[in-house]
Design an enzyme around this catalytic site. Sequence first.
Site, PDB file in Angstrom:
ATOM      1  N   ASP A  50      36.945-135.177 -90.053  1.00  0.00           N
ATOM      2  CA  ASP A  50      36.967-133.923 -88.941  1.00  0.00           C
ATOM      3  C   ASP A  50      35.650-133.406 -88.729  1.00  0.00           C
ATOM      4  O   ASP A  50      34.806-133.556 -89.740  1.00  0.00           O
ATOM      5  CB  ASP A  50      37.908-132.694 -89.318  1.00  0.00           C
ATOM      6  CG  ASP A  50      39.428-133.189 -89.443  1.00  0.00           C
ATOM      7  OD1 ASP A  50      39.831-134.189 -88.821  1.00  0.00           O
ATOM      8  OD2 ASP A  50      40.008-132.341 -90.325  1.00  0.00           O
ATOM      9  N   CYS A  51      35.243-133.057 -87.560  1.00  0.00           N
ATOM     10  CA  CYS A  51      33.932-132.654 -87.289  1.00  0.00           C
ATOM     11  C   CYS A  51      33.605-131.492 -87.983  1.00  0.00           C
ATOM     12  O   CYS A  51      32.053-131.494 -88.276  1.00  0.00           O
ATOM     13  CB  CYS A  51      33.821-132.223 -85.700  1.00  0.00           C
ATOM     14  SG  CYS A  51      34.705-130.778 -85.258  1.00  0.00           S
TER      15      CYS A  51
END
Length: 239
Positions: A50-51
């Site tokens: 996930d970013c």
Amino acid sequence: QKQRPLINLPTPTKDSESAVGQLHLLGFGHYDPCVSTTTKERLHVVHRLDCQTSGIMVVARNQAAASFLCRVWRERESIKKVYLAHVRHWPPYHEHRQTEGNIDIPLAPSRTERIKWEVLPVAEGGKECKTFWKVYEDMDKSSSSDEEGATENTPTVAKGITLELHPITGRTHQLRLHCAAIGSGIIGDSLYGDSPIAWLGDHSTKNHDRGIDVISTLGNGISKTLRLHAHKLLIPNPS
């Protein structure tokens, strides 16, 4: 019809603004999702994060390695992942003195919010979801010696603990949701937990005198950055 001011086609990201792009800048192959053939061997992202999550990614340097790793990832048996998560309050430990355990809470895509998942019984469509956890560090204990010289008027803020998390299954947002379901949630989480905050990116301020990066925090000491880190990854060697 296209609404304004929407552009017609996505613009490419600068190499400096992505993890794979930075590998390219270091001389490791070439990555362009819009181009199938290049003069250099393409980089293939096998395992991404996930970013908001930091830590280990897996990028294959050729198609053969990418195919092999994608196959073992689907089978999952030979893949072992370990994450570290910072939580403020964890009832199994803080209230019952347990130092490890298992979480078995089924999850499913949220029925009301597109990017989120939610706790949902299997009978209602939830998917099996399991995580093993253990206490990695009690930061309040480890820092107690540093605070012995503090005055009585100095306010004490609980720092919480670092959990070592082993996802047995691999659902979207599994660790974030499991931490929120059992405790206060991972510090800095913008979606789940007791106090979700607006994610402001991984902004850090440089302390030039000491030569270190200091993670930005809100006024109440809560980190703006999700304190979830991909710590270890065990995979078979493609060779």
